[in-house]
Scaffold this motif. Sequence first.
Motif, short mmCIF file in Angstrom:
data_model
loop_
_atom_site.label_atom_id
_atom_site.label_comp_id
_atom_site.label_asym_id
_atom_site.label_seq_id
_atom_site.Cartn_x
_atom_site.Cartn_y
_atom_site.Cartn_z
N ALA A 198 0.83 -1.21 0.00
CA ALA A 198 0.00 0.00 0.00
C ALA A 198 0.86 1.26 0.00
O ALA A 198 0.57 2.22 -0.72
CB ALA A 198 -0.92 0.00 1.22
N SER A 199 1.95 1.25 0.77
CA SER A 199 2.80 2.45 0.86
C SER A 199 3.58 2.68 -0.43
O SER A 199 4.00 3.80 -0.71
CB SER A 199 3.76 2.34 2.04
N SER A 200 3.81 1.62 -1.23
CA SER A 200 4.47 1.82 -2.52
C SER A 200 3.57 2.56 -3.50
O SER A 200 4.04 3.27 -4.38
CB SER A 200 4.89 0.47 -3.12
N LEU A 208 -0.52 5.74 6.95
CA LEU A 208 -0.11 4.46 6.36
C LEU A 208 1.36 4.18 6.66
O LEU A 208 1.73 3.06 7.06
CB LEU A 208 -0.35 4.49 4.86
N ILE A 209 2.20 5.18 6.49
CA ILE A 209 3.64 5.01 6.76
C ILE A 209 3.88 4.77 8.24
O ILE A 209 4.73 3.95 8.63
CB ILE A 209 4.43 6.25 6.28
N LYS A 210 3.12 5.46 9.08
CA LYS A 210 3.28 5.27 10.53
C LYS A 210 2.91 3.84 10.93
O LYS A 210 3.58 3.22 11.77
CB LYS A 210 2.40 6.27 11.28
N ILE A 493 6.21 9.95 -12.91
CA ILE A 493 4.80 10.29 -13.18
C ILE A 493 3.99 10.25 -11.89
O ILE A 493 3.20 11.17 -11.60
CB ILE A 493 4.22 9.31 -14.21
N ARG A 494 4.19 9.21 -11.10
CA ARG A 494 3.44 9.08 -9.84
C ARG A 494 3.73 10.22 -8.89
O ARG A 494 2.84 10.74 -8.21
CB ARG A 494 3.79 7.74 -9.19
#
Length: 533
Positions: A198-200, A208-210, A493-494
């Motif tokens: 998900a974090s990628s 999310l990162i936490k 792009i992302r």
Amino acid sequence: MKRTRKSLLLTLSWILLSVSTSIVIILTQPLAPVPAQEPATTTVETTDTPSSESSQPNQTPKPEATEPKKTDTEPALTPEELARQQKFIAADKLYLAGNITEAEKLYREVKTPFANTDTATQERKPAIVDATQLSPAGKVYWRESEAGIAAKLQTRTEVPLKLLVEQYPEFIPGHIRYAEILKQYNRPKEAVEILEQASSIYPDQPDLIKAKVTALADEKKWMEASLAARQFAILYPNDPQAEEFTQLAEKNLKRYKAHIREEIRGNTLANIITGAVGYAVTGSLLGPFSALDSTILLLQGEGAVGESVAKQAKQQLPLVKDEEVLAYVNEIGQKLVKVSGRTEFKYEFFVIPEEELNAFALPGGKVFINAGAIAKSNSEAELAGLIGHELSHVVLSHGFQLVTQGNLISNVTQYLPFGGTVGQLFSLSYSREMERQADVLGTRLIVANGYAADGLRNLMATLQKQQKNAPPTWISSHPGGKERVNYLENLIIRGKYNRYSYEGVERHTAIQAKIKQILKEEKERKEKKRRSE
């Protein structure tokens, strides 16, 4: 017989002396970090006149020669290539003069659109953090999971959450809750995988990162947790929680160092005994001292490791001494350092007179670039991409992590690339995840300095075209080829990074001429030496 007893008594005496000495040193070894030092502006003394010109995108450099002096073996640029180079130079001048719109028009004229991008990545949906924004079907999955949690039913909880994250990956709380449930039912590895995936896709979501950082720390993967937190803080410095992530990074790094310290202490006795036995057999004192010296070095931290290994590298590796070349590389490197988020190291940049496109970084901020990297890159932005990638390994402590995990006690100087081709990446191999982390952070570093975001991508594309039977050295030690180019394109792009920005072609071309002459002279010197032997 007497000789054997004497040898055994000597060995026992050495063991007792080594153990007592190591215990005293280790127990008194401080954990304080190495204080930050001023970055070096020059790396090697020379009689050449240094260049005072700056290549910063926000400053206009003095005019340089637009076409390098050709060597006997260097093919001349085609009319089309020369015209393209001149357009880049014109665009750079407009950019430096503040005419950003006009500069971008020229950059777009000479740059082809990305052809192999992943459409799924391009069409990533905006993140959702509120369940009320879900579709009716998504809301049903969320309600079912809540009912399953209330009833303490594993299947009723897991199934709707699995469907939710698969069909609505943009719903951030879904990933977090699914990971929590997996951990609750003793499946922590799967929980980490869910959060990693998900974090990628949504690396800019702090919650999310936490959750990812917490899950990694719970698995005692403190270095990985530290890297995840630090990367968010560096990539999103304007996020309100950036400082909190910096603190999380430091907290987990301290936990990792404490863990390593305990492992080193636990292994010291065994290594010293092994070394002492080696002394009894071979009569060499190097074994015990190597074990003890390496232990102390690792306890002092990555800065000490880098300083120690780089000291020997500077004594044994041939290094370019041209001040203009060194100033150019150091200037690019120090600009990237300023936005890297790690200020406790003394960063130094060196150039090795080797033709292969290669670079490697040692823990603590020592970066070595082959002259071939300058000769084979087409712009300052491309070279900055390469330096940024290697610098990211330093910033994210990848090398130190591999040194401590791979061989806690052995003499770290063995990792120097003295054997075989000079300048090859030292023998520790980064994982695929580490390489991608370095790509992400390296690209962000060049973007933060105003360089074209596709610097590293363009370098990889150039190498892909040049590649025939065997890949260049740097590619052989890193994931490469079409897959790497596509990934970097998707990353740009992302992240919505600007690839129509400063390239730095004019000065780079002038430095290339000097580098090619240096390489030519080095080749002639080696050939002369070979003939005289």
